[in-house]
Design an enzyme around this catalytic site. Structure first.
Site, mmCIF file in Angstrom:
data_model
loop_
_atom_site.group_PDB
_atom_site.id
_atom_site.type_symbol
_atom_site.label_atom_id
_atom_site.label_comp_id
_atom_site.label_asym_id
_atom_site.label_seq_id
_atom_site.Cartn_x
_atom_site.Cartn_y
_atom_site.Cartn_z
ATOM 1 N N ASN A 101 0.840 -1.211 0.000
ATOM 2 C CA ASN A 101 0.000 0.000 0.000
ATOM 3 C C ASN A 101 0.869 1.254 0.000
ATOM 4 O O ASN A 101 0.664 2.193 -0.779
ATOM 5 C CB ASN A 101 -0.886 0.060 1.258
ATOM 6 C CG ASN A 101 -1.971 -0.992 1.289
ATOM 7 O OD1 ASN A 101 -2.248 -1.649 0.290
ATOM 8 N ND2 ASN A 101 -2.583 -1.163 2.446
ATOM 9 N N GLY A 313 -4.489 4.895 6.745
ATOM 10 C CA GLY A 313 -3.290 5.119 7.559
ATOM 11 C C GLY A 313 -2.024 4.945 6.746
ATOM 12 O O GLY A 313 -1.058 5.709 6.898
ATOM 13 N N ASP A 314 -2.014 3.949 5.853
ATOM 14 C CA ASP A 314 -0.842 3.721 4.989
ATOM 15 C C ASP A 314 -0.652 4.881 4.028
ATOM 16 O O ASP A 314 0.472 5.318 3.778
ATOM 17 C CB ASP A 314 -1.014 2.417 4.199
ATOM 18 C CG ASP A 314 -1.028 1.194 5.096
ATOM 19 O OD1 ASP A 314 -0.364 1.232 6.143
ATOM 20 O OD2 ASP A 314 -1.708 0.206 4.756
ATOM 21 N N VAL A 347 -12.711 5.835 -1.715
ATOM 22 C CA VAL A 347 -12.680 4.752 -2.702
ATOM 23 C C VAL A 347 -12.512 3.417 -1.983
ATOM 24 O O VAL A 347 -11.773 3.334 -1.003
ATOM 25 C CB VAL A 347 -11.503 4.960 -3.707
ATOM 26 C CG1 VAL A 347 -11.476 3.856 -4.753
ATOM 27 C CG2 VAL A 347 -11.599 6.329 -4.373
#
Length: 367
Positions: A101, A313-314, A347
């Protein structure tokens, strides 16, 4: 803010063409003459001196060392109770994993990004490889492991956008060499910044963080992943620790209900040896605690509709890292990260929801 188009799928950089002291050239359309900084002069570079703009042709890359997972999504109204069966509205498999990610986020933000990680010889491995390529990530250091499945996660997505996740480590946790190869470590030592998470063995993270520190390369550790304590040996080599409030509470055994408690927990991290703590607070924004300085707070940039918080968060951590390696002031880094995270939650999916540079720039112009 300069808008960059997303990186085109890069040609591989072959390690056997050079030795550590050389300055190998990355060939790709977006960065025609991008090259790594030579290793030796970086030794003395202090942490505060990595102000580089990615528009310069010698931008040292973001290097993400970490996990790649296939995320198996099931959409449900609510979590099943013990012994209960509920039916999912839909189910699909998308590429994810904290490491992958963050790497795709870096690539889509038009910053040269390497991913060091492992997948299995299976369909999930192909899915992840294609997703990383599609994000413009350099895959020279992606290894395929025989005899282990690609890591995967079951993501139970509830109708309010919240999620619960079960992870199967697979190739993320097994098959790593006892000592990382010189080629892997060379990529780390030539980085502008290194991103780690906790979905691969601690021993690998320690080797990477040590190699980065020895070359003056800053390291951000995203605290997400296994919930075991972070080894003190790893914390020693981390420049910025980035937990969310739950992870911060778990790591410090300090409640994180109020800003005062969060500050006390961050202070405890400072005592553990980490000078900077970047705390992600979900809907309450984020705050960067730098030892001996006033905390820097950033509120969220509101999303029109929260569809899925997976990967937010990533996105935040990776976007912060990109802004930081480009030399933006810390306050601006937080705002850039907040804008990227705001776009991400609108998304479904982790990797599919990573925003591109232009979208982030456009959103920032409105705030």
């Amino acid at each position: 803010m300069v808008a960059f188009s997303a990186l085109s799928s890069p040609k591989p950089w072959h390690h056997h063409h050079h030795s550590c002291g050389n300055n190998p050239t990355i060939q790709n359309q977006s960065f025609p003459s991008a090259h790594f900084l030579p290793l030796l002069p970086r030794k003395a570079r202090p942490f505060s001196c990595f102000a580089l703009d990615s528009s310069r042709d010698n931008a040292p890359p973001l290097v993400v060392v970490g996990s790649a997972n296939a995320d198996i999504y099931v959409e449900i109204d609510r979590l099943p109770k013990e012994g209960e069966t509920v039916s999912a509205k839909t189910g699909q498999t998308l590429a994810g994993g904290k490491g992958a990610n963050q790497a795709v986020c870096g690539g889509k933000l038009a910053y040269p990004t390497y991913f060091v990680g492992q997948v299995g010889e299976d369909a999930h491995g192909k899915l992840i490889t294609e997703a990383l390529k599609g994000g413009g990530v350099f895959l020279d250091r992606l290894t395929t492991v025989a005899g282990a499945p690609t890591g995967h996660a079951v993501v139970m997505l509830q109708s309010d956008g919240q999620n619960s996740i079960i992870i199967v480590g697979g190739a993320n946790m097994v098959g790593w060499p006892e000592s990382l190869t010189p080629e892997d470590l060379e990529v780390v030592k030539n980085a502008g910044i290194v991103l780690l998470q906790r979905e691969i063995p601690d021993s690998i993270n320690i080797q990477v963080a040590k190699a980065a520190r020895s070359s003056g390369v800053p390291v951000i550790l995203d605290a997400g992943g296994v919930d075991a304590p972070i080894p003190p040996e790893l914390l020693k080599f981390i420049d910025i620790l980035s937990p969310n409030e739950t992870e911060l509470a778990r790591l410090t055994h300090v409640p994180t209900e109020s800003f005062e408690q969060i500050s006390q927990a961050a202070e405890k991290c400072h005592k553990m040896g980490v000078k900077q703590v970047l705390v992600k607070l979900g809907a309450k924004g984020s705050v960067l605690f730098i030892e001996g300085e006033e905390p820097i707070r950033q509120s969220i940039i509101s999303a029109m509709k929260v569809v899925d918080t997976t990967g937010a968060g990533d996105t935040f951590t990776a976007a912060f890292a990109v802004a930081l390696v480009e030399g933006k002031p810390k306050k601006e880094c937080l705002k850039f990260a907040a804008a990227a995270a705001s776009l991400c939650v609108q998304v479904k999916g982790a990797i599919p929801s990573m925003p591109d540079r232009e979208s982030v720039s456009n959103l920032l112009q409105m705030h």
